[in-house]
Enzyme design. Sequence first.
Site, PDB file in Angstrom:
ATOM      1  N   HIS A  64     -38.162 -69.835  85.730  1.00  0.00           N
ATOM      2  CA  HIS A  64     -38.858 -68.543  85.734  1.00  0.00           C
ATOM      3  C   HIS A  64     -38.976 -68.032  84.287  1.00  0.00           C
ATOM      4  O   HIS A  64     -38.031 -68.210  83.496  1.00  0.00           O
ATOM      5  CB  HIS A  64     -38.043 -67.557  86.572  1.00  0.00           C
ATOM      6  CG  HIS A  64     -38.831 -66.399  87.106  1.00  0.00           C
ATOM      7  ND1 HIS A  64     -39.479 -65.492  86.290  1.00  0.00           N
ATOM      8  CD2 HIS A  64     -39.053 -65.981  88.374  1.00  0.00           C
ATOM      9  CE1 HIS A  64     -40.050 -64.573  87.037  1.00  0.00           C
ATOM     10  NE2 HIS A  64     -39.831 -64.839  88.294  1.00  0.00           N
ATOM     11  N   GLY A 108     -35.408 -71.649  88.383  1.00  0.00           N
ATOM     12  CA  GLY A 108     -36.398 -71.658  89.460  1.00  0.00           C
ATOM     13  C   GLY A 108     -37.226 -72.928  89.484  1.00  0.00           C
ATOM     14  O   GLY A 108     -37.813 -73.282  90.499  1.00  0.00           O
ATOM     15  N   TYR A 138     -30.165 -64.739  93.478  1.00  0.00           N
ATOM     16  CA  TYR A 138     -31.244 -65.566  94.035  1.00  0.00           C
ATOM     17  C   TYR A 138     -31.591 -65.071  95.433  1.00  0.00           C
ATOM     18  O   TYR A 138     -30.755 -64.507  96.144  1.00  0.00           O
ATOM     19  CB  TYR A 138     -30.837 -67.040  94.055  1.00  0.00           C
ATOM     20  CG  TYR A 138     -31.998 -67.945  93.670  1.00  0.00           C
ATOM     21  CD1 TYR A 138     -32.582 -67.835  92.408  1.00  0.00           C
ATOM     22  CD2 TYR A 138     -32.521 -68.862  94.549  1.00  0.00           C
ATOM     23  CE1 TYR A 138     -33.652 -68.642  92.050  1.00  0.00           C
ATOM     24  CE2 TYR A 138     -33.599 -69.684  94.198  1.00  0.00           C
ATOM     25  CZ  TYR A 138     -34.159 -69.554  92.940  1.00  0.00           C
ATOM     26  OH  TYR A 138     -35.233 -70.342  92.578  1.00  0.00           O
TER      27      TYR A 138
HETATM   28  O1  YXS Z   1     -38.033 -68.395  70.599  1.00  0.00           O
HETATM   29  P1  YXS Z   1     -39.434 -68.663  71.066  1.00  0.00           P
HETATM   30  O2  YXS Z   1     -40.308 -67.446  71.140  1.00  0.00           O
HETATM   31  O3  YXS Z   1     -40.059 -69.867  70.409  1.00  0.00           O
HETATM   32  O4  YXS Z   1     -39.309 -69.100  72.647  1.00  0.00           O
HETATM   33  C1  YXS Z   1     -38.445 -70.156  72.978  1.00  0.00           C
HETATM   34  C2  YXS Z   1     -37.734 -69.756  74.251  1.00  0.00           C
HETATM   35  O5  YXS Z   1     -37.342 -68.383  74.274  1.00  0.00           O
HETATM   36  C3  YXS Z   1     -38.808 -69.991  75.280  1.00  0.00           C
HETATM   37  N1  YXS Z   1     -38.244 -70.185  76.623  1.00  0.00           N
HETATM   38  C4  YXS Z   1     -38.383 -69.317  77.642  1.00  0.00           C
HETATM   39  N2  YXS Z   1     -39.036 -68.142  77.708  1.00  0.00           N
HETATM   40  C5  YXS Z   1     -38.983 -67.488  78.910  1.00  0.00           C
HETATM   41  N3  YXS Z   1     -38.315 -67.951  80.004  1.00  0.00           N
HETATM   42  C6  YXS Z   1     -37.678 -69.134  79.947  1.00  0.00           C
HETATM   43  N4  YXS Z   1     -37.061 -69.587  81.062  1.00  0.00           N
HETATM   44  C7  YXS Z   1     -37.681 -69.864  78.720  1.00  0.00           C
HETATM   45  N5  YXS Z   1     -37.123 -71.043  78.313  1.00  0.00           N
HETATM   46  C8  YXS Z   1     -37.489 -71.220  77.038  1.00  0.00           C
HETATM   47  O6  YXS Z   1     -39.469 -71.174  74.869  1.00  0.00           O
HETATM   48  C9  YXS Z   1     -39.336 -71.312  73.428  1.00  0.00           C
HETATM   49  C10 YXS Z   1     -38.714 -72.661  73.148  1.00  0.00           C
HETATM   50  O7  YXS Z   1     -37.424 -72.631  73.717  1.00  0.00           O
HETATM   51  P2  YXS Z   1     -36.157 -73.287  72.982  1.00  0.00           P
HETATM   52  O8  YXS Z   1     -36.286 -73.096  71.502  1.00  0.00           O
HETATM   53  O9  YXS Z   1     -34.955 -72.769  73.653  1.00  0.00           O
HETATM   54  O10 YXS Z   1     -36.390 -74.837  73.346  1.00  0.00           O
HETATM   55  P3  YXS Z   1     -35.282 -75.992  73.335  1.00  0.00           P
HETATM   56  O11 YXS Z   1     -36.042 -77.260  73.469  1.00  0.00           O
HETATM   57  O12 YXS Z   1     -34.339 -75.802  72.228  1.00  0.00           O
HETATM   58  O13 YXS Z   1     -34.451 -75.746  74.680  1.00  0.00           O
HETATM   59  C11 YXS Z   1     -35.090 -75.950  75.922  1.00  0.00           C
HETATM   60  C12 YXS Z   1     -34.244 -75.271  77.018  1.00  0.00           C
HETATM   61  C13 YXS Z   1     -35.003 -75.339  78.353  1.00  0.00           C
HETATM   62  C14 YXS Z   1     -32.875 -75.991  77.146  1.00  0.00           C
HETATM   63  C15 YXS Z   1     -34.008 -73.792  76.603  1.00  0.00           C
HETATM   64  O14 YXS Z   1     -35.278 -73.219  76.296  1.00  0.00           O
HETATM   65  C16 YXS Z   1     -33.379 -73.000  77.702  1.00  0.00           C
HETATM   66  O15 YXS Z   1     -32.167 -73.117  77.983  1.00  0.00           O
HETATM   67  N6  YXS Z   1     -34.231 -72.185  78.427  1.00  0.00           N
HETATM   68  C17 YXS Z   1     -33.742 -71.355  79.499  1.00  0.00           C
HETATM   69  C18 YXS Z   1     -33.462 -72.198  80.750  1.00  0.00           C
HETATM   70  C19 YXS Z   1     -33.029 -71.256  81.868  1.00  0.00           C
HETATM   71  O16 YXS Z   1     -31.926 -70.696  81.840  1.00  0.00           O
HETATM   72  N7  YXS Z   1     -33.910 -71.025  82.841  1.00  0.00           N
HETATM   73  C20 YXS Z   1     -33.682 -70.094  83.933  1.00  0.00           C
HETATM   74  C21 YXS Z   1     -34.750 -68.998  83.879  1.00  0.00           C
HETATM   75  S1  YXS Z   1     -34.441 -67.753  85.098  1.00  0.00           S
HETATM   76  C22 YXS Z   1     -34.884 -68.511  86.533  1.00  0.00           C
HETATM   77  O17 YXS Z   1     -35.463 -69.586  86.568  1.00  0.00           O
HETATM   78  C23 YXS Z   1     -34.514 -67.837  87.819  1.00  0.00           C
HETATM   79  C24 YXS Z   1     -34.811 -66.375  87.832  1.00  0.00           C
HETATM   80  S2  YXS Z   1     -32.825 -68.092  88.150  1.00  0.00           S
HETATM   81  O18 YXS Z   1     -32.121 -67.741  86.933  1.00  0.00           O
HETATM   82  O19 YXS Z   1     -32.474 -67.249  89.251  1.00  0.00           O
HETATM   83  O20 YXS Z   1     -32.708 -69.508  88.460  1.00  0.00           O
END
Ligand code: YXS
Length: 259
Positions: A64, A108, A138
């Site tokens: 998400h 998500g 969730y």
């Molecule tokens: O800093 P900038 O502006 O370049 O943006 C970065 C990140 O902030 C952005 N980004 C996201 N923006 C919004 N929502 C996200 N879920 C998200 N994930 C990433 O993308 C730009 C590049 O990310 P970066 O620098 O972290 O890339 P990386 O290659 O070093 O790492 C990739 C990840 C996926 C390991 C890392 O981005 C990460 O841990 N992302 C968050 C993963 C996460 O926790 N997702 C859950 C989202 S909440 C959701 O799905 C549900 C509501 S729930 O939580 O209930 O499951």
Amino acid sequence: MALIITETQDAIGTIVMNHTARRNALSEALIGEITLALDAFREQSMRAVVLRAPAGAKVWSAGHDVGELPTGGRDPLGWSDPLRVLIRAIQEYPAPVLALIEGGVWGGACELAMACDILVATPEATFAITPAKLGVPYNLGGLLTVLNMIPLPVAKEMLFTAQPIPVAQALNLGVVNYVRPADQIETFVYALAAQMVANSPLSISVMKEELRLLSSARSITPDLFERIQGLRRVVYDSHDYHEGITAFSEKRKPRFLGR
Ligand code: YXS
């Protein structure tokens, strides 16, 4: 700028999630393009759909778009939330949807992958269900998708630790149908899709819908529903939920206080 790439060939539609700068975070814009593509494939009677990230992706989808989660006072995963809309679109598409998974699957996006009918992943793929990391309660439909795919002890481990599990464990659990190396996965997935395309589309679409109805058939009383809504409201109205969202945007670890 288009956030997806689509193509059709031999009654197989392909959607490539291509918002790589945001690691395919499931924003309203990205989800809107995916659902429009599914509508077009339905019009064109595509008999199978492949959902993927670009070849060689390190992240299939980051889940998400956290920036689009409400900061409190509103259910972050209500019926009309774009992620819920997308999950239903995949589950209700009248033909097999095959997830071709390379890289990390987060939050998500795990539910998105599990909403697909067939999952094929590379050995490097991982799956992390992350509500607890953000303080998100969730929603029931989402937990049902997870529960229909993962044995309860493992589902609890994934939900409570918010840590990635390796694809080998997902394969052992039957969450993933096959694991194939990156240089073979595309040929394998399209050959599998072609086998389904050769069969009766009516029979397959009816059986897919029957399985969806059976797997979501649960009796729930109004009291039970209201109790669950109340429990979830306590969470999304909490300090911890707001802290989780804020910490993510500030790129720091959250400090959860249990209130
Ligand atoms: O800093 P900038 O502006 O370049 O943006 C970065 C990140 O902030 C952005 N980004 C996201 N923006 C919004 N929502 C996200 N879920 C998200 N994930 C990433 O993308 C730009 C590049 O990310 P970066 O620098 O972290 O890339 P990386 O290659 O070093 O790492 C990739 C990840 C996926 C390991 C890392 O981005 C990460 O841990 N992302 C968050 C993963 C996460 O926790 N997702 C859950 C989202 S909440 C959701 O799905 C549900 C509501 S729930 O939580 O209930 O499951």
